[in-house]
Design a protein around this motif. Structure first.
Motif, short mmCIF file in Angstrom:
data_model
loop_
_atom_site.label_atom_id
_atom_site.label_comp_id
_atom_site.label_asym_id
_atom_site.label_seq_id
_atom_site.Cartn_x
_atom_site.Cartn_y
_atom_site.Cartn_z
N VAL A 71 0.48 -1.60 -0.55
CA VAL A 71 -0.24 0.28 -0.12
C VAL A 71 0.24 1.07 -0.24
CG1 VAL A 71 -2.00 1.52 1.23
CG2 VAL A 71 -2.18 -0.74 1.29
N VAL A 72 0.24 2.28 -1.12
CA VAL A 72 0.91 3.32 -0.73
C VAL A 72 1.00 4.42 0.17
CG1 VAL A 72 2.18 5.38 -2.29
CG2 VAL A 72 2.20 2.86 -3.51
N ASN A 73 -0.89 4.73 0.22
CA ASN A 73 -1.21 6.04 0.81
C ASN A 73 -1.27 5.30 2.30
OD1 ASN A 73 -1.29 8.10 -1.11
ND2 ASN A 73 -2.62 6.48 -2.30
N ARG A 74 -1.10 5.28 3.32
CA ARG A 74 -0.92 5.46 4.49
C ARG A 74 -1.14 6.11 5.55
NH1 ARG A 74 3.03 0.03 5.24
NH2 ARG A 74 2.99 -1.37 3.55
N PRO A 75 -2.72 7.03 5.47
CA PRO A 75 -2.93 7.23 6.98
C PRO A 75 -3.03 7.64 8.17
CG PRO A 75 -4.68 7.33 5.53
CD PRO A 75 -3.91 5.80 5.24
N ALA A 76 -2.16 8.63 8.81
CA ALA A 76 -1.74 8.36 10.62
C ALA A 76 -3.20 7.79 11.16
CB ALA A 76 -0.70 9.46 11.38
N SER A 77 -4.27 8.23 10.43
CA SER A 77 -5.08 8.29 11.86
C SER A 77 -6.31 6.32 10.91
CB SER A 77 -6.44 9.13 11.52
OG SER A 77 -6.50 9.65 10.27
N LEU A 78 -5.82 6.02 10.66
CA LEU A 78 -6.32 4.78 10.49
C LEU A 78 -6.12 3.41 10.64
CD1 LEU A 78 -8.36 5.79 6.61
CD2 LEU A 78 -9.42 5.33 8.68
N TYR A 79 -6.59 2.86 11.15
CA TYR A 79 -5.81 1.36 11.42
C TYR A 79 -5.32 1.03 10.02
CZ TYR A 79 -5.40 -2.64 13.97
OH TYR A 79 -5.01 -4.14 14.72
N PHE A 80 -4.06 -0.09 10.23
CA PHE A 80 -3.59 -0.68 9.06
C PHE A 80 -2.41 -1.92 9.42
CE2 PHE A 80 -0.20 -1.00 5.96
CZ PHE A 80 -1.40 -0.80 4.75
N THR A 81 -2.46 -2.89 9.19
CA THR A 81 -2.20 -4.25 8.79
C THR A 81 -2.21 -5.13 8.36
OG1 THR A 81 -2.34 -3.96 11.76
CG2 THR A 81 -1.45 -5.66 10.74
N PHE A 82 -1.04 -4.51 7.35
CA PHE A 82 -1.24 -5.12 6.17
C PHE A 82 -0.44 -6.88 5.81
CE2 PHE A 82 -0.77 -4.88 1.57
CZ PHE A 82 -2.04 -5.18 1.11
N LEU A 83 -0.33 -7.57 4.46
CA LEU A 83 -0.40 -8.77 4.17
C LEU A 83 1.18 -8.66 4.26
CD1 LEU A 83 -2.33 -8.96 0.63
CD2 LEU A 83 -2.71 -9.69 2.84
N ASN A 84 2.38 -9.67 4.74
CA ASN A 84 3.07 -10.37 4.68
C ASN A 84 3.50 -11.20 3.76
OD1 ASN A 84 5.64 -11.82 6.21
ND2 ASN A 84 5.13 -10.30 8.26
N PRO A 85 5.05 -10.75 3.82
CA PRO A 85 5.33 -12.29 2.24
C PRO A 85 5.63 -13.45 2.59
CG PRO A 85 6.92 -10.02 3.20
CD PRO A 85 6.12 -10.25 3.49
N ASP A 86 5.39 -13.70 4.61
CA ASP A 86 5.74 -15.07 4.68
C ASP A 86 3.70 -15.57 4.51
OD1 ASP A 86 5.90 -17.47 6.26
OD2 ASP A 86 6.28 -16.40 8.20
N PRO A 87 4.27 -16.28 3.59
CA PRO A 87 2.60 -17.22 3.82
C PRO A 87 2.17 -17.94 4.21
CG PRO A 87 4.56 -18.49 2.79
CD PRO A 87 4.81 -17.26 3.34
N ARG A 88 2.89 -18.21 6.02
CA ARG A 88 2.26 -18.31 6.88
C ARG A 88 1.76 -17.26 7.91
NH1 ARG A 88 7.04 -21.59 8.52
NH2 ARG A 88 8.39 -20.08 8.34
N HIS A 89 1.79 -16.38 7.36
CA HIS A 89 1.62 -14.86 8.20
C HIS A 89 0.26 -15.20 8.66
CE1 HIS A 89 1.43 -10.86 9.41
NE2 HIS A 89 2.89 -11.00 10.24
N TRP A 90 0.11 -14.93 10.01
CA TRP A 90 -1.84 -14.31 10.08
C TRP A 90 -2.44 -13.42 9.22
CZ3 TRP A 90 -3.39 -10.40 12.87
CH2 TRP A 90 -3.00 -9.30 13.04
N ALA A 91 -2.09 -12.44 9.48
CA ALA A 91 -2.39 -11.34 8.67
C ALA A 91 -3.10 -11.88 7.61
CB ALA A 91 -2.29 -10.43 8.53
N ASN A 92 -1.95 -12.93 6.16
CA ASN A 92 -2.52 -13.20 5.31
C ASN A 92 -3.98 -14.39 5.48
OD1 ASN A 92 -0.06 -12.40 4.96
ND2 ASN A 92 1.07 -13.75 3.53
#
Length: 473
Positions: A428-449
Motif C-alpha cells: 500500500v502506498v497511501n497510509r494515513p496516520a489516523s486509520l488502522y492498518f495492518t497489511f499482508l506479509n511475504p511469509d505465507p504463514r503470517h496470521w494477517a494473510n
C-alpha cells in the motif's frame, strides 16, 4: 438580554464542537477492514452465527456480547459501506450515552442544549487525546469490543442513577434495561466486566446505607452482573487463548504494584492535558454559578467520589496486568481514559458543589473572563502538538484518507475478480496516520494473510516482493 446572549454563546459553542468532531466522523467512511475484522466475519459467514459463537467461546474468547456483534457486522454480508457506517453509529451512540449521563447526574437541572454541550465537549476531549484513534474509532474489532462497551457503561450508569433518584422513573422497563445491560456488559471486555460488578456492588451498598434495606432489584442487578461476568471469565476459550499467547505467572503483590504505579502515572498525565484543564474550569464555574446544580450534585461526598475514581482506575489497570503481565494495549488505554475523563469531571463537579459561597466568590473574582479567555487560548495552542483532531483533519484535507480508501478498494476488486488461488498484492502506498492498518506479509504463514485469504475465498494472499525480498508498490 443577558439570557439571550448566554443562549447565543451556547449555540456558538455547540456549532464549534460539531465542527471539531465532524472530521472524526467523516474519516469513518475511508476506513478499510483489517485482520480480526476479516476473521470474525468469515467465521460467521461460512459457519453460521450460532456455530461461530460456540467455536469462539470454546476456543478463543468469552466475550460473548462482542463476539455476537462482530458476527453480524456488515462485512459478513459483504457491505463495505455498512462497515464504515458502523463507526459513525458508535460515535453517535457514545455521544447520546454521555448526554443521558449528564441529565441523570444533574437531575434534569440543565437544559437540553446544555446537556448536549457537555456531552460534545467531553467526547471531543476524549477523541482528541485518546491514546490510539486508529483502533479506537476505525477498526471494527476494537470499536465493537471497547467503543460499544463505553456507550453501554454510560447508559447503564444513567439508568441506575435515574432509578435511584426518581420513583416515578422506577419502571419495569428501566429495571429490565439495567438487568440486561448488567448481564451483557460482562461479555464485552474484561474491564467492563469488572467495573460493572463493582458498580452493581456500590449500587447495592448505597441503597442499603440510604434506606437500611436491600431490594430484590438491587440484588438482581448484582446477580446479573456476576452471571454475565462468570459466563465471560470462565469460558474455555479464555484458557485456550491464554495458554497459547501468554505464559505469565506473577505474584499478585507485584501485579498490584505495577497497576498502582501505572494508574497514578496515567492520571497525572491525563489530568494535566490542556483540554482536561479547560473542561475542569468550565465544569467548576458552571456548577458554582448555579445553586440548583450545586444542590443536585450534593448527594455524594468528595472523599467518597475520589475513592471510587481511584478504585476504578486501579482496577482498570490491574485487569490487563493480571491477564497479560504487561502494560495495557492502546485500545484498552482508550477505554480507561474514557472512564477516567468522565469520572474526573464528575469529581470536579462534586467538589464545586461542596464549595462554600465565600470560596466561590473569591475564585470568581480572581478568575475574570479576560484571564479565562487567555488561558483557554494558550491551552488550545499547547494541545495542538498532540491533537488527534489535527492528525485526522490533516489526513482528510491532504486527500490521504481518500487515496488510501480508493487504493484499498482497488486491491479488493483485484482479489475479488482474479481467479488465482494463491494471490499476490502490491504494498500500500497511501497510509494515513489516523486509520488502522495492518497489511499482508511475504511469509505465507503470517496470521494477517490468513484473514485476507479466507474472506476473499483464496488459499493464500501474499505481499508481492522483488527478487531481494523488498515489497513492491
Amino acid at each position: 438580554m443577558a439570557q439571550t446572549r448566554s443562549d447565543s454563546l451556547k449555540t456558538a459553542a455547540l456549532l464549534f464542537l460539531v465542527v471539531l468532531i465532524a472530521p472524526f466522523i467523516v474519516n469513518c467512511f475511508f476506513a478499510y477492514p483489517q485482520t480480526d475484522d476479516f476473521m470474525f466475519s468469515v467465521a460467521s459467514r461460512d459457519s453460521g452465527f450460532l456455530k461461530a459463537q460456540y467455536d469462539t467461546y470454546i476456543n478463543w474468547s468469552g466475550r460473548f456480547t462482542s463476539t455476537a456483534l462482530l458476527s453480524i457486522n456488515p462485512l459478513v454480508y459483504g457491505s463495505l459501506t455498512g462497515y464504515r457506517t458502523v463507526f459513525a453509529v458508535v460515535i453517535a451512540a457514545q455521544i447520546a450515552s454521555l448526554y443521558l449521563l449528564a441529565g441523570a447526574l444533574t437531575r434534569d437541572v440543565l437544559s437540553r442544549r446544555e446537556r448536549v454541550l457537555i456531552a460534545l465537549a467531553l467526547f471531543f476531549a476524549f477523541l482528541d487525546q485518546m491514546n490510539d484513534v486508529r483502533s479506537g474509532l476505525y477498526w471494527m474489532a476494537g470499536v465493537v469490543t471497547y467503543g460499544v462497551a463505553q456507550a453501554m457503561m454510560a447508559l447503564w450508569l444513567s439508568l441506575v442513577l435515574l432509578l435511584h433518584q426518581d420513583r416515578h422513573r422506577n419502571t419495569t422497563h428501566l429495571q429490565g434495561g439495567v438487568l440486561l445491560l448488567s448481564l451483557l456488559l460482562g461479555g464485552t471486555n474484561e474491564i467492563a466486566l469488572v467495573l460493572t460488578v463493582f458498580g452493581a456492588t456500590l449500587f447495592l451498598w448505597f441503597r442499603y446505607r440510604a434506606t437500611g434495606r436491600v431490594g430484590l432489584f438491587h440484588v438482581g442487578t448484582l446477580v446479573a452482573a456476576l452471571t454475565g461476568g462468570s459466563l465471560a471469565a470462565l469460558a474455555p476459550g479464555n484458557f485456550a487463548r491464554m495458554s497459547g499467547q501468554y505464559h505469565v505467572q506473577r505474584d499478585l503483590a507485584v501485579v498490584a504494584w505495577d497497576a498502582l504505579q501505572a494508574s497514578l502515572a496515567s492520571m497525572a498525565v491525563w489530568v494535566t492535558t490542556p483540554l482536561a484543564l479547560m473542561l475542569m474550569a468550565a465544569v467548576f464555574f458552571a456548577v458554582t454559578g448555579r445553586p440548583r446544580l450545586r444542590a443536585a450534585l450534593s448527594g455524594v461526598t468528595v472523599p467518597s467520589a475520589l475513592l471510587i475514581l481511584f478504585l476504578v482506575m486501579f482496577t482498570s489497570f490491574l485487569v490487563p496486568y493480571w491477564a497479560t503481565g504487561s502494560y495495557p494495549q492502546n485500545r484498552v488505554l482508550n477505554m480507561i481514559y474514557f472512564c477516567f475523563l468522565a469520572g474526573w469531571l464528575i469529581l470536579v463537579a462534586i467538589i464545586a458543589a461542596g464549595a462554600g459561597e465565600a470560596v466561590v466568590g473569591s475564585i470568581r473574582n480572581v478568575c475574570s473572563r479576560r484571564w479565562g479567555l487567555l488561558t483557554a487560548g494558550l491551552a488550545a495552542l499547547f494541545s495542538i502538538q498532540s491533537s488527534n483532531a489535527v492528525m485526522v483533519s490533516r489526513d482528510l484535507a491532504s486527500g490521504l484518507s481518500y487515496r488510501y480508501s480508493k487504493e484499498m478498494e482497488q486491491k479488493q476488486s483485484q482479489l475479488t475478480q482474479d481467479p488465482c488461488d494463491v494471490c499476490t498484492v502490491r504494498d500500500v502506498v497511501n497510509r494515513p496516520a489516523s486509520l488502522y492498518f495492518t497489511f499482508l506479509n511475504p511469509d505465507p504463514r503470517h496470521w494477517a494473510n490468513r484473514g485476507y485469504a479466507a474472506y476473499f475465498r483464496k488459499s493464500n494472499v501474499l505481499l508481492a516482493t522483488d527478487q531481494a525480498g523488498r515489497p513492491l508498490q
